[in-house]
Motif scaffolding. Structure first.
Motif, PDB file in Angstrom:
ATOM      1  N   TRP A 117       0.841  -1.200   0.000  1.00 61.73           N
ATOM      2  CA  TRP A 117       0.000   0.000   0.000  1.00 61.73           C
ATOM      3  C   TRP A 117       0.874   1.247   0.000  1.00 61.73           C
ATOM      4  O   TRP A 117       1.847   1.339   0.739  1.00 61.73           O
ATOM      5  CB  TRP A 117      -0.934   0.018   1.200  1.00 61.73           C
ATOM      6  N   SER A 118       0.511   2.218  -0.832  1.00 63.96           N
ATOM      7  CA  SER A 118       1.252   3.474  -0.893  1.00 63.96           C
ATOM      8  C   SER A 118       0.328   4.616  -0.492  1.00 63.96           C
ATOM      9  O   SER A 118      -0.651   4.900  -1.194  1.00 63.96           O
ATOM     10  CB  SER A 118       1.787   3.711  -2.312  1.00 63.96           C
ATOM     11  N   ASP A 119       0.641   5.259   0.608  1.00 65.48           N
ATOM     12  CA  ASP A 119      -0.134   6.448   1.008  1.00 65.48           C
ATOM     13  C   ASP A 119       0.033   7.557  -0.021  1.00 65.48           C
ATOM     14  O   ASP A 119      -0.899   8.308  -0.312  1.00 65.48           O
ATOM     15  CB  ASP A 119       0.330   6.931   2.385  1.00 65.48           C
ATOM     16  N   LYS A 120       1.233   7.635  -0.603  1.00 64.91           N
ATOM     17  CA  LYS A 120       1.513   8.684  -1.585  1.00 64.91           C
ATOM     18  C   LYS A 120       0.618   8.529  -2.816  1.00 64.91           C
ATOM     19  O   LYS A 120       0.060   9.506  -3.318  1.00 64.91           O
ATOM     20  CB  LYS A 120       2.988   8.618  -1.983  1.00 64.91           C
ATOM     21  N   ARG A 121       0.451   7.304  -3.302  1.00 63.28           N
ATOM     22  CA  ARG A 121      -0.352   7.082  -4.487  1.00 63.28           C
ATOM     23  C   ARG A 121      -1.818   6.860  -4.164  1.00 63.28           C
ATOM     24  O   ARG A 121      -2.675   6.889  -5.052  1.00 63.28           O
ATOM     25  CB  ARG A 121       0.169   5.866  -5.279  1.00 63.28           C
ATOM     26  N   GLY A 122      -2.111   6.592  -2.904  1.00 59.93           N
ATOM     27  CA  GLY A 122      -3.490   6.279  -2.539  1.00 59.93           C
ATOM     28  C   GLY A 122      -3.965   5.013  -3.215  1.00 59.93           C
ATOM     29  O   GLY A 122      -5.112   4.904  -3.647  1.00 59.93           O
ATOM     30  N   SER A 123      -3.048   4.006  -3.259  1.00 58.73           N
ATOM     31  CA  SER A 123      -3.348   2.800  -4.023  1.00 58.73           C
ATOM     32  C   SER A 123      -2.380   1.697  -3.632  1.00 58.73           C
ATOM     33  O   SER A 123      -1.284   1.956  -3.117  1.00 58.73           O
ATOM     34  CB  SER A 123      -3.212   3.080  -5.521  1.00 58.73           C
ATOM     35  N   PHE A 124      -2.806   0.458  -3.875  1.00 61.13           N
ATOM     36  CA  PHE A 124      -1.847  -0.631  -3.886  1.00 61.13           C
ATOM     37  C   PHE A 124      -1.015  -0.515  -5.154  1.00 61.13           C
ATOM     38  O   PHE A 124      -1.526  -0.174  -6.222  1.00 61.13           O
ATOM     39  CB  PHE A 124      -2.564  -1.991  -3.846  1.00 61.13           C
ATOM     40  N   THR A 125       0.268  -0.796  -5.039  1.00 57.37           N
ATOM     41  CA  THR A 125       1.170  -0.642  -6.171  1.00 57.37           C
ATOM     42  C   THR A 125       1.560  -2.011  -6.727  1.00 57.37           C
ATOM     43  O   THR A 125       1.229  -3.054  -6.165  1.00 57.37           O
ATOM     44  CB  THR A 125       2.427   0.135  -5.761  1.00 57.37           C
ATOM     45  N   GLY A 126       2.313  -1.989  -7.823  1.00 58.15           N
ATOM     46  CA  GLY A 126       2.633  -3.229  -8.503  1.00 58.15           C
ATOM     47  C   GLY A 126       3.672  -4.076  -7.810  1.00 58.15           C
ATOM     48  O   GLY A 126       3.742  -5.282  -8.063  1.00 58.15           O
ATOM     49  N   PHE A 128       6.257  -4.443  -3.986  1.00 60.70           N
ATOM     50  CA  PHE A 128       6.542  -3.987  -2.629  1.00 60.70           C
ATOM     51  C   PHE A 128       7.571  -2.850  -2.668  1.00 60.70           C
ATOM     52  O   PHE A 128       8.563  -2.906  -3.400  1.00 60.70           O
ATOM     53  CB  PHE A 128       7.117  -5.125  -1.782  1.00 60.70           C
ATOM     54  N   ASP A 129       7.304  -1.825  -1.874  1.00 64.89           N
ATOM     55  CA  ASP A 129       8.240  -0.714  -1.669  1.00 64.89           C
ATOM     56  C   ASP A 129       8.539   0.054  -2.951  1.00 64.89           C
ATOM     57  O   ASP A 129       9.581   0.694  -3.085  1.00 64.89           O
ATOM     58  CB  ASP A 129       9.564  -1.224  -1.054  1.00 64.89           C
ATOM     59  N   HIS A 130       7.633  -0.009  -3.933  1.00 62.62           N
ATOM     60  CA  HIS A 130       7.740   0.757  -5.170  1.00 62.62           C
ATOM     61  C   HIS A 130       6.443   1.523  -5.381  1.00 62.62           C
ATOM     62  O   HIS A 130       5.376   1.126  -4.905  1.00 62.62           O
ATOM     63  CB  HIS A 130       8.027  -0.153  -6.370  1.00 62.62           C
ATOM     64  N   GLU A 131       6.517   2.619  -6.140  1.00 60.92           N
ATOM     65  CA  GLU A 131       5.366   3.490  -6.311  1.00 60.92           C
ATOM     66  C   GLU A 131       4.629   3.307  -7.643  1.00 60.92           C
ATOM     67  O   GLU A 131       3.625   3.969  -7.890  1.00 60.92           O
ATOM     68  CB  GLU A 131       5.814   4.964  -6.189  1.00 60.92           C
ATOM     69  N   GLU A 132       5.108   2.427  -8.508  1.00 68.61           N
ATOM     70  CA  GLU A 132       4.487   2.282  -9.827  1.00 68.61           C
ATOM     71  C   GLU A 132       3.182   1.499  -9.734  1.00 68.61           C
ATOM     72  O   GLU A 132       3.110   0.476  -9.040  1.00 68.61           O
ATOM     73  CB  GLU A 132       5.453   1.578 -10.783  1.00 68.61           C
ATOM     74  N   LEU A 133       2.170   1.970 -10.457  1.00 72.38           N
ATOM     75  CA  LEU A 133       0.877   1.299 -10.453  1.00 72.38           C
ATOM     76  C   LEU A 133       0.860   0.173 -11.482  1.00 72.38           C
ATOM     77  O   LEU A 133       1.583   0.197 -12.473  1.00 72.38           O
ATOM     78  CB  LEU A 133      -0.243   2.288 -10.751  1.00 72.38           C
ATOM     79  N   PRO A 186     -12.594  -7.022   0.647  1.00 73.28           N
ATOM     80  CA  PRO A 186     -13.968  -6.853   0.163  1.00 73.28           C
ATOM     81  C   PRO A 186     -14.031  -5.644  -0.764  1.00 73.28           C
ATOM     82  O   PRO A 186     -13.257  -4.686  -0.610  1.00 73.28           O
ATOM     83  CB  PRO A 186     -14.765  -6.628   1.445  1.00 73.28           C
ATOM     84  N   PRO A 187     -14.926  -5.648  -1.744  1.00 78.88           N
ATOM     85  CA  PRO A 187     -15.009  -4.510  -2.665  1.00 78.88           C
ATOM     86  C   PRO A 187     -15.297  -3.187  -1.966  1.00 78.88           C
ATOM     87  O   PRO A 187     -14.940  -2.125  -2.488  1.00 78.88           O
ATOM     88  CB  PRO A 187     -16.159  -4.889  -3.602  1.00 78.88           C
ATOM     89  N   SER A 188     -15.928  -3.267  -0.798  1.00 75.80           N
ATOM     90  CA  SER A 188     -16.274  -2.040  -0.080  1.00 75.80           C
ATOM     91  C   SER A 188     -15.098  -1.452   0.704  1.00 75.80           C
ATOM     92  O   SER A 188     -15.200  -0.334   1.224  1.00 75.80           O
ATOM     93  CB  SER A 188     -17.425  -2.319   0.892  1.00 75.80           C
ATOM     94  N   ASP A 189     -13.999  -2.157   0.798  1.00 72.51           N
ATOM     95  CA  ASP A 189     -12.839  -1.660   1.548  1.00 72.51           C
ATOM     96  C   ASP A 189     -12.368  -0.356   0.912  1.00 72.51           C
ATOM     97  O   ASP A 189     -12.109  -0.311  -0.301  1.00 72.51           O
ATOM     98  CB  ASP A 189     -11.723  -2.697   1.524  1.00 72.51           C
ATOM     99  N   PRO A 190     -12.230   0.712   1.684  1.00 74.91           N
ATOM    100  CA  PRO A 190     -11.816   2.009   1.112  1.00 74.91           C
ATOM    101  C   PRO A 190     -10.504   1.930   0.343  1.00 74.91           C
ATOM    102  O   PRO A 190     -10.316   2.642  -0.639  1.00 74.91           O
ATOM    103  CB  PRO A 190     -11.690   2.907   2.344  1.00 74.91           C
ATOM    104  N   ARG A 191      -9.600   1.054   0.764  1.00 77.82           N
ATOM    105  CA  ARG A 191      -8.320   0.937   0.060  1.00 77.82           C
ATOM    106  C   ARG A 191      -8.520   0.362  -1.343  1.00 77.82           C
ATOM    107  O   ARG A 191      -7.836   0.774  -2.286  1.00 77.82           O
ATOM    108  CB  ARG A 191      -7.367   0.054   0.874  1.00 77.82           C
ATOM    109  N   PHE A 192      -9.448  -0.569  -1.467  1.00 80.26           N
ATOM    110  CA  PHE A 192      -9.698  -1.111  -2.805  1.00 80.26           C
ATOM    111  C   PHE A 192     -10.397  -0.084  -3.679  1.00 80.26           C
ATOM    112  O   PHE A 192     -10.066   0.071  -4.860  1.00 80.26           O
ATOM    113  CB  PHE A 192     -10.531  -2.396  -2.730  1.00 80.26           C
ATOM    114  N   VAL A 193     -11.359   0.626  -3.124  1.00 75.65           N
ATOM    115  CA  VAL A 193     -12.064   1.662  -3.891  1.00 75.65           C
ATOM    116  C   VAL A 193     -11.077   2.712  -4.381  1.00 75.65           C
ATOM    117  O   VAL A 193     -11.112   3.137  -5.545  1.00 75.65           O
ATOM    118  CB  VAL A 193     -13.170   2.303  -3.032  1.00 75.65           C
ATOM    119  N   LYS A 194     -10.163   3.145  -3.502  1.00 71.81           N
ATOM    120  CA  LYS A 194      -9.153   4.121  -3.897  1.00 71.81           C
ATOM    121  C   LYS A 194      -8.220   3.551  -4.977  1.00 71.81           C
ATOM    122  O   LYS A 194      -7.796   4.262  -5.897  1.00 71.81           O
ATOM    123  CB  LYS A 194      -8.335   4.553  -2.676  1.00 71.81           C
ATOM    124  N   THR A 195      -7.902   2.272  -4.859  1.00 69.78           N
ATOM    125  CA  THR A 195      -7.037   1.629  -5.850  1.00 69.78           C
ATOM    126  C   THR A 195      -7.688   1.616  -7.220  1.00 69.78           C
ATOM    127  O   THR A 195      -7.051   1.928  -8.239  1.00 69.78           O
ATOM    128  CB  THR A 195      -6.694   0.192  -5.405  1.00 69.78           C
TER     129      THR A 195
END
Length: 636
Positions: A455-464, A466-471, A485-494
């Motif tokens: 998870w990257s707080d900077k990108r507001g998303s899970f990245t491709g 570990f420890d990298h920022e590329e989507l 779950p689809p309702s998880d805010p992290r997945f929605v942001k991703t």
């Protein structure tokens, strides 16, 4: 169907696929066979015109004198292709192409054989039949011999025989002649045909049509997009090597991902990561026999190896897939190199363990299967699970098979979690409480690591990775795989972030960062379907529906999809028909479609019809309604 001359690349991939579970061929809109591997799906292409560049070799066609137009179409719900060729004087012929497939002597009959019937429809058409095979990936065949009803071509270490009721000299010399009665070519193994060519071809055609119609009748399709789903299902079936149950990623090799790129790969192999998507599509279609055969192939791979899994296997699982370059083929539209084999078979791709376990898990819950999963199979899967537990923090080439870098890819780690999570669930089903706890604890440990490092707080998303920022579009599968779950805010942001940064003209890239070959140019169709499914899961159903309908317009003239699309032009690129794409189409259609129960709610009767006129029309139907318009293809 109309051939677009404004996009030559698009028209070059307007080919139809025919096959029978042993071989498959691609045929263009003018009835030219441009691709056929013999004696099986991954064999030497006897017809290789698709990859021959500007060289006129490796094809079989019918040349109609004075031809001005053609129309080409599948017989409904089959893989039988018909092409109508029309000359400027009105004379016309029909070419019917199919690969025999039916039941004979209580077993499948699917020889390594193409059948081509040529029938005069109108006037006295004058044609020539050209057969120009190759061997050793593009070398013209120069050694041939002739019998009273056949031509034998020596194609490398094997011989191919063309048996015909046409004068053999006409075939040998490509002589133009008047076609006054139906004629047949049977192209296949060097074996004599003891019966009448005409009667045999007519019988085989009828029985092959019956096979496909019966097979389609058994599919559980959704209410919406039925023709599209049926064509996709048939395409998956054509990519199946029925003898072993393997399903190839595509029927072709080396069609580039984009114009003038070295990204040319051989896809005539079985990728284990495809298992989940293909099994899911076959399951939703109710194609249980094909699914069972594929499961047999996968479990054979699992039980036959004491080494770490490879990401790619041959259609006979222990065949080698070493990569080499074919020097005698220029490539698709001259865009080489043409590769034989795939280097990915030697890569480390840790997602393979989860992909296999995820697919085979169907055997533990599907009561339709005659052989369900048991403790013995579970023990074999545990061996794979131990690899997943050990490797999830190890760098690998990832789902996109990077050739020049290794990272801890998020998708690979998630599939290692999947391996442990599904083993815990299977152990629970089998009443193995201690093993269920063991695998649940393993899954929880991997999951915590992914949530922390992917998870990257900077990108507001899970990245491709570990420890990298590329989507990376593969993170769109997190909800589908049950990781969140689809309702998880992290997945929605991703979903929002991936859609915002990887979409180009409404089409989804796999990733946008530079790789071994530079910046990616093409959208990846499977990712588009993942995005559509993700949108639906987070409640953006109308947007998902719209994107899906637009994507269907990108299919080729025969309803097939390749691997890639050019976002700027909408042109198809990459190998085809692509299993990932066709399975994605099926899964998205089944997800988005309205139910059969709701179907009639969208059918609104007209209230402005005069009942007296309506009754008269029903009693005396207009003759105009009895004729279907002919779809023509202008090639002049």
């Amino acid at each position: 169907m109309t051939l677009s001359t404004s996009h030559p690349y698009r028209s070059s991939l307007d080919v139809a696929a025919i096959g029978n579970g042993r071989i498959a061929a691609l045929i263009d809109q003018s009835a030219r066979i441009v691709w056929w591997c013999f004696p099986r799906l991954d064999g030497d292409p006897i017809f290789c015109r698709l990859l021959a560049g500007d060289e006129e070799k490796g094809f079989c066609d019918v040349v109609l004198d004075g031809q001005v137009s053609a129309s080409s179409y599948y017989i409904r719900n089959t893989s039988i292709l018909e092409t109508i060729l029309i000359a400027e004087n009105g004379a016309s012929v029909k070419v019917t192409d199919f690969c025999p497939r039916f039941w004979r002597y209580d077993r499948p009959f699917h020889p390594a054989q193409l059948v081509r019937r040529i029938e005069p429809l109108r006037g006295r058409p004058r044609i020539s039949v050209r057969v120009r095979p190759t061997s050793n990936y593009g070398q013209p065949v120069t050694n041939s011999s002739y019998g009273s009803n056949h031509v034998r071509y020596l194609c490398g270490s094997s011989s191919v025989r063309v048996t015909t009721d046409l004068p053999v000299s006409y075939i040998a010399h490509e002589t133009s002649f008047s076609l006054t009665h139906p004629a047949t070519l049977v192209i296949g193994a060097d074996e004599p045909i003891e019966s009448s060519i005409d009667s045999m071809s007519r019988e085989f055609l009828e029985r092959t049509r019956d096979f496909w119609v019966t097979w389609v009748r058994g599919l559980a399709v959704s209410y919406e997009w039925q023709p599209e789903i049926i064509r996709a299902a048939i395409s998956l079936k054509l990519c199946t090597y029925e003898e072993t149950g393997a399903i190839t990623a595509a029927l072709t090799t080396s069609i580039p991902e984009a114009p003038n790129t070295p990204r040319t790969w051989d896809y005539r192999f079985c990728w284990l990561r495809d298992a989940y998507f293909v099994i899911r599509a076959l399951n939703r279609l109710g194609a249980t026999q094909s699914m069972e055969n594929y499961l047999d192939y996968i479990t054979t791979v699992v039980s036959d190896t004491q080494s770490p899994l490879k990401p790619v296997y041959g259609i006979v699982h222990n065949d080698a897939a070493q990569e080499s370059i074919a020097p005698h083929l220029q490539g698709f539209l001259g865009m080489g190199p043409v590769r034989v084999g795939n280097l990915a078979s030697d890569q480390l791709q840790h997602d393979a363990y989860g992909s296999v376990i995820l697919g085979v898990a169907q055997m533990f819950i599907d009561q339709r299967l005659p052989r369900m999963g048991d403790v013995s199979l579970f023990r074999e899967l545990e061996y794979l699970g131990e690899h997943a537990r050990r490797l999830y923090l190890e760098p690998d080439a990832g789902i996109w098979e990077y050739r020049g870098r290794m990272r801890i890819h998020t998708h690979s780690a998630v599939l290692c979690w999947v391996a442990c999570d599904r083993l815990a669930r299977i152990a629970t089903l089998l009443g193995l409480g201690e093993r269920a706890v063991y695998w649940k604890e393993s899954a929880d440990k991997i999951r915590a690591e992914i949530l922390s490092r992917a998870w990257s707080d900077k990108r507001g998303s899970f990245t491709g990775a570990f420890d990298h920022e590329e989507l990376d579009a593969s993170v769109l599968l997190l909800a589908d795989l049950g990781f969140l779950p689809p309702s998880d805010p992290r997945f929605v942001k991703t979903v929002n972030a991936v859609g915002r940064e990887l979409m180009r003209n409404g089409l989804m890239l796999r990733y946008a960062a530079e790789d071994d070959f530079g910046l990616p140019e093409s959208a990846f169709l499977a990712c588009q379907f993942w995005y559509i499914d993700a949108l639906e899961s987070v409640g953006r159903k109308e947007e998902a529906h719209g994107l899906f309908c637009e994507l269907l317009k990108k299919r080729n003239a025969f309803g097939l999809m390749s691997e890639d699309l050019n976002p700027a032009t909408g042109q198809l690129w990459g190998n085809l028909p692509q299993t990932y794409s066709m399975a994605g189409m099926i899964n998205s259609a089944m997800t988005l479609s309205k139910t059969w129960e709701d179907a009639w709610s969208s059918v609104t009767p007209k209230h402005d019809v005069n009942p007296i006129e309506q009754e008269r029309a029903e009693r005396e139907p207009s003759s105009a309604g009895l004729h279907l318009p002919r779809r023509s293809l202008n090639v002049s």
